[in-house]
Structures are given as structure tokens and as C-alpha cells.
Design an enzyme around this catalytic site. Sequence first.
Site, PDB file in Angstrom:
ATOM      1  N   HIS A  71       0.828  -1.208   0.000  1.00 51.88           N
ATOM      2  CA  HIS A  71       0.000   0.000   0.000  1.00 51.88           C
ATOM      3  C   HIS A  71       0.862   1.257   0.000  1.00 51.88           C
ATOM      4  CE1 HIS A  71       0.751  -1.080   4.218  1.00 51.88           C
ATOM      5  NE2 HIS A  71       0.799   0.224   4.438  1.00 51.88           N
ATOM      6  N   LEU A 121      -1.359  -8.046   2.404  1.00 54.69           N
ATOM      7  CA  LEU A 121      -0.262  -8.010   3.370  1.00 54.69           C
ATOM      8  C   LEU A 121       0.283  -9.400   3.676  1.00 54.69           C
ATOM      9  CD1 LEU A 121      -1.547  -5.231   5.780  1.00 54.69           C
ATOM     10  CD2 LEU A 121       0.175  -5.062   3.978  1.00 54.69           C
ATOM     11  N   ASP A 160       3.840  -3.471  10.293  1.00 56.28           N
ATOM     12  CA  ASP A 160       3.125  -4.213  11.335  1.00 56.28           C
ATOM     13  C   ASP A 160       2.062  -5.120  10.732  1.00 56.28           C
ATOM     14  OD1 ASP A 160       4.214  -3.096  13.920  1.00 56.28           O
ATOM     15  OD2 ASP A 160       3.586  -1.236  12.963  1.00 56.28           O
ATOM     16  N   ASN A 190       6.287   1.167  13.167  1.00 54.20           N
ATOM     17  CA  ASN A 190       5.768   2.469  13.603  1.00 54.20           C
ATOM     18  C   ASN A 190       4.642   2.351  14.627  1.00 54.20           C
ATOM     19  OD1 ASN A 190       3.402   1.873  12.060  1.00 54.20           O
ATOM     20  ND2 ASN A 190       4.343   2.762  10.233  1.00 54.20           N
ATOM     21  N   HIS A 267      -2.117   6.912   8.179  1.00 55.24           N
ATOM     22  CA  HIS A 267      -1.941   5.725   7.333  1.00 55.24           C
ATOM     23  C   HIS A 267      -2.321   5.995   5.880  1.00 55.24           C
ATOM     24  CE1 HIS A 267      -2.055   1.458   6.169  1.00 55.24           C
ATOM     25  NE2 HIS A 267      -3.211   1.737   5.589  1.00 55.24           N
ATOM     26  N   ARG A 359      -2.616 -39.251  -9.685  1.00 59.36           N
ATOM     27  CA  ARG A 359      -1.477 -38.749  -8.892  1.00 59.36           C
ATOM     28  C   ARG A 359      -0.248 -39.634  -9.112  1.00 59.36           C
ATOM     29  NH1 ARG A 359      -1.581 -40.850  -2.670  1.00 59.36           N
ATOM     30  NH2 ARG A 359      -2.752 -42.768  -3.027  1.00 59.36           N
ATOM     31  N   GLU A 413       1.165 -24.143   3.786  1.00 62.46           N
ATOM     32  CA  GLU A 413       0.634 -24.029   2.430  1.00 62.46           C
ATOM     33  C   GLU A 413       0.656 -22.600   1.905  1.00 62.46           C
ATOM     34  OE1 GLU A 413      -1.304 -27.718   4.174  1.00 62.46           O
ATOM     35  OE2 GLU A 413      -0.936 -25.657   4.841  1.00 62.46           O
ATOM     36  N   HIS A 463      -5.921 -35.822  -4.472  1.00 57.64           N
ATOM     37  CA  HIS A 463      -7.072 -36.144  -3.623  1.00 57.64           C
ATOM     38  C   HIS A 463      -8.210 -35.176  -3.956  1.00 57.64           C
ATOM     39  CE1 HIS A 463      -3.650 -38.070  -1.779  1.00 57.64           C
ATOM     40  NE2 HIS A 463      -4.406 -38.694  -0.870  1.00 57.64           N
TER      41      HIS A 463
END
Length: 661
Positions: A71, A121, A160, A190, A267, A359, A413, A463
Site C-alpha cells: 500500500h 499483506l 506491522d 511504527n 496511514h 497422482r 501451504e 485427492h
Amino acid sequence: MSNIDFKALERAANETRGLSMDAVAKAASGHLGLPLGSAEIGAALFGNSLIYNPKDTRWLNRDYFVLSAGHGSMFLYSWLHLSGYDVSIEDIKNFRQLNSKTPGHPKFHDTPGVEATTGPLGQGIANAVGIASACKMAAGKFNTEQHQIFNQKVVVLVGDGCLQEGISQEAISFAGHHRLDNLIVFYDSNDVTLDAMAIETQSEDAVKRFESVGFEVQLVLEGNNIGSLINAYQNAKHSKSGKPQIIICKTTIAKGIPEVAGTNKGHGEAGVKFIDSARKNLGLPEEKFFVSGETRQYFEQHEKQLEKLYQEWQATFAEWKSANPKLAQLLESAHEKHEAIDIMKQIPEFPTTPIIATRKAGSDVLQPISQYLPLSVSGSADLHGSTLNYIKEGRDFTPACPTGRNIKFGIREHAMGAMMNGIAYHGLFKVSGATFLVFSDYLRPAIRLAALSHLPVVYIFTHDSVGVGEDGPTHQPVETVSGLRMIPNLDVIRPADPEETAAAFSLAYARADGPTLLSLTRQNLPFLPGTAQKKREGTLRGGYIVVSETAPLRMILIATGSEVQHCVEAAKLLGDDIRVVSMPCTELFDRQSNEYKQSVLPSGCRNRIAMEAGVTSFWYKYVGLDGKVIGIDRFGMSAPGNAVMKQLGMTSENLVNISKQ
């Protein structure tokens, strides 16, 4: 670098504050807090410590900078502009505007110098861990005693918010365990988040947190002191601890706008109303988007210093290539494009007995592909024994063996997905990662960013249906495949037998403009009728006719994966006027010519049934209002897989009955 001109760096820091304020004000949108609060971090890095070449943005041995706190994108755009990257003042004026080089959050490919798409984030720090892993692999694979052609650092700026996201813990745990000492984290600490002061949502000891997972920690209490920041970076860069590094910088959010500095109001764009007075506080002129001649001169000189380092490396690289022609050829091969048909030629045809799960077929296919593509690596979230995607001739990636081709991501994951993106951002290695399909939800944000960033990663998810059986509904995906198909630029392939699986893997490993997801079964599947060549070539087009009608066409049965077998059996019972279509990849089929699509699914035949062991809503685009869909619009149950399939209607008998209704 020696002879540091702190006055010039402080001036540049304030001028980036001005650029950020003006860009956010013009856009009436954006975030001021980080660009203003971390300006000195940018000065220490881009103005002194990082090694880069703005004229060669993909230089193999550049230092990487990832803005995890995406951001704060104006921070990055401002420093890229000053550093000589192709980001002009006009681009900065177009911040957050249509088709600009400066989108609201950094996006890979869109902006020269942006190493990763960030904004959600926590993604960036995991991307950085992936990049650092790839750098370790490259150094292990290509460095020699005489020539160290890979010795760069990976720097990531987090806030943060990044460190509150769970993915950050997964990523730093991996980094510490694997002793990624080429990773340097700058923590813009901060103590403020969007809603409130951070103390309202966290009370952890960041030093102990990072030390506990194996990081070396430095605390810079004056996070806006350029000298302290440069010293901390040099300490981290030259540390002999063998550990990843974090520099915790105590900064002031929105520094330079006293009315909002140090508060959550700093912010976003709330501070815009105060920028005129802030400009005076910072010693900036009234001129908007101002950069002084002194600052431009400083960075021109700095770029010349960096150019010397670049040319020195080029000389070393030329010597390395001359001394190591085979390694040089291997490195060059990383940038070669491969066609799926060529990869597929490396894969022997399967014997039609015994029947095997897709698989297992995937495991058999992966081995010749990994030999053909020696810079491919494969990882798993602690499930190699189940997903079967282990490269048998490649050892494990460890601190002692950075050339290992099997990455044990651990039960992480989400970090796995974002680290795979990081490895793809690096660009030398073709990476795949595996888990059970139902757990794809744990890494879906990273999958989405891979698709958005056109990263050629491969997901091997096994699976893939209620056929999982006894583990029950917690482990039985029903909505998952359809949901993943909704992600733009993600190819989802669900093969129905080993030959389709061979083609599916070939497509995945050939693709260069986006990610591919392979959806594979736990249970054994019979071979479909037809030659291996027919099934492979049909899969390369996303969908094809498995069983052709021998009388005037009355009905088309469409299926994927484990359900194609039921359509084949049903066609035998329904008559010779039935066509069966296997459609392993709807995205690829949709990209075919209208002529081909009509040859498979002629619009004149509206009597269609689609069958898949998942939610039904997706398939109406292929069967139309007159067609029917047999699927599973509920959660599964715990029982043997065949029993669950039968109970939920995934049988040829049920298909025959519904076709007669």
C-alpha cells in the site's frame, strides 16, 4: 559505499516525501503513512546500500528489493524514479490512474524495478523468502571456486500489518530453518495500523519472535536516522552468523505531517489537507512534484558507481562463461521456451495395465520432465509421500545442499504458494508445489497473485474429490475446482487417465504466461478408450471427443477427471448415437477456434449432460438451459471412496437414469 553524503540523502528523503504527498493529493487516493515514515530507509537503501542497474532491470546478480507493505507504493515509485528506472515524473503524476505505470499497489511487469506484485499483506515477505531460496539455488548450481557470479541480497520492507498476517510466520520459520542468510528484512515498526495503534491488536516481542525462528536481529531505535540504517544494513550484509537478518526500525508514520504523524490517521490520505504546511516543515518549495538538481546530480553519480560494479561483474561473468561452457549453457537454457508437444515426447506411453491413480501417473510423468528440464524444482507442504511429486534424482533443498530440487515447505501451504511465486519472480527455476486439493484454500491468495502476475508456476493438487473417501468431508473438495476456475489466467486441468495426465503436465511445464493447476485423483482410474496419441493431443486442446457416435448424434456427455469413465460406460448402455467428451481444461478449450469447439460441441445438439464430482453451477455454460448437470451440491461423507461416490450419484447407472428423464 564510502564517503556518504548524508545531507544529500536527507534531502532526497524529504523530496520523496514531497513526491508521495503530491501524487496522493492529485489522485485523491493512496497511502501517505509508509512513504513518509520510511523515507530514510529508502535513502539508505537506494541511495547507498543496494546494488542494482536501472538500465538492466533483470540483471542476474542485482540485489532484490520487495515492498511487502504494497500500500506504500509511492515509496517505491519515488525511489525508482530517483534511481534512474523508467519511472518518470509524468508516471508519478499518473499515480493510480487508468493504464499508468504506477498502480495503487506494485505490480510485476507493469513498472520497471518492481520485483513482485504486493499489496495483500504478508505476501511480499513470503515472496522474498522464495526469491532468497532461488538465489541460494542459483549460487549452489552455478558458482565455482574461481567465480562467484551469484552473491546478491534480497531485501524486503515489511510493516506491522505484514507481520500480523499468518503467512509471515510461515515464511520466517522457513527462512530461519533454511538459514537464508541472503535475506534482509527491514521492519518499518511504527506501532500503528489502519484502525488504531498497534498495541490494541498486538503485544508480542518482535525481537524474541524473530530470534526464536533463527534470525539475527538488530534494533534501530532511531529508524529515521540514515547513518544508523546504513550501519545496520552493512552489519546485516556482512554478518557471519549464517542466519537471515531483520532490522527493526522504530519509525514515525507520516513523518513530516505533524497533524497526523504517529497516529492511525496518517496511514492513508487523510494527511493530504495538511501538505502545504508539511512542505514548509520539510524545507520543500511550493512547486509540486519537485526534485532538486542536487538530488538528481547525486543519483547520477551514484548510478555511475553502480555501473562500475555492474561492469566488474560482467567481466567476471564473461570469465565464468569461458571457463564453464556447460554451466553457461545450462544457465542460458533457463530462458528457453518449451512447447508442450516437445515435453510430451519425453514421456513414454503408459501400459494399459495395471490401472493407476492420476497422482501416481503424475509421479511417473514428473521424472522424465525433470530430466528434460534440469532447472525445475518441486516442493510439497509435507505431503510428498501422498502427492507423489518428488523428483527422484534430485536431493532435498537444504542449507548444506542448495542444489537440491525437492523443497520441503513444511505444513505451510500459504507460504508455499507465495514462495513459489518468489521463485518464479527470480526467473531461473520452474517451480511446482503440491498439497491436497481441498487445502488449496490455504494458498488461494498466492494463487490469485500468480495469475495476476502471469507467473508460470505449477500446482499439483491431489485427492481431488469425494473419492478421497474415509477422511470425510473436511478433506473432500466439492466447491474447490469450480472456484479455482473462476480465477482469471489460471489454467485448471483435471485429467481422466495417465495419458491425459502426461499431456496435462506437459502443458503445465510449457506454459510461460501464467500458472497451471493440476487436479489429480487419489483413487485408481481405468484407461479411457482410444490411443495414447489421441488422448494426449486432445488434452492439449482442452477438450476432445473420447467416444464418437456411429449414428446421428442424439446426446453429448461431458465430463472431467474421474467422471469421464462413467460417461464412457453410460454411452455403451445408451446407444450408438451418444458422444462422450472429455474436457480436462475448460480454459484451454475456450481458447480454441470456434471451428474446433463446434466440432466437439456442435450447437445443433442441445441435449447435453455434464458430470463432475463437484458443484453443478459451473457447467451450465456448456450444457445450456436445455441440458443437465450431475454433480455434488453438498458436502461429502466419511466412508470408502466408492461408497461415497455411489451415494452421491457419481455412477454410470445414475447418469443413464437421468438421461432418460
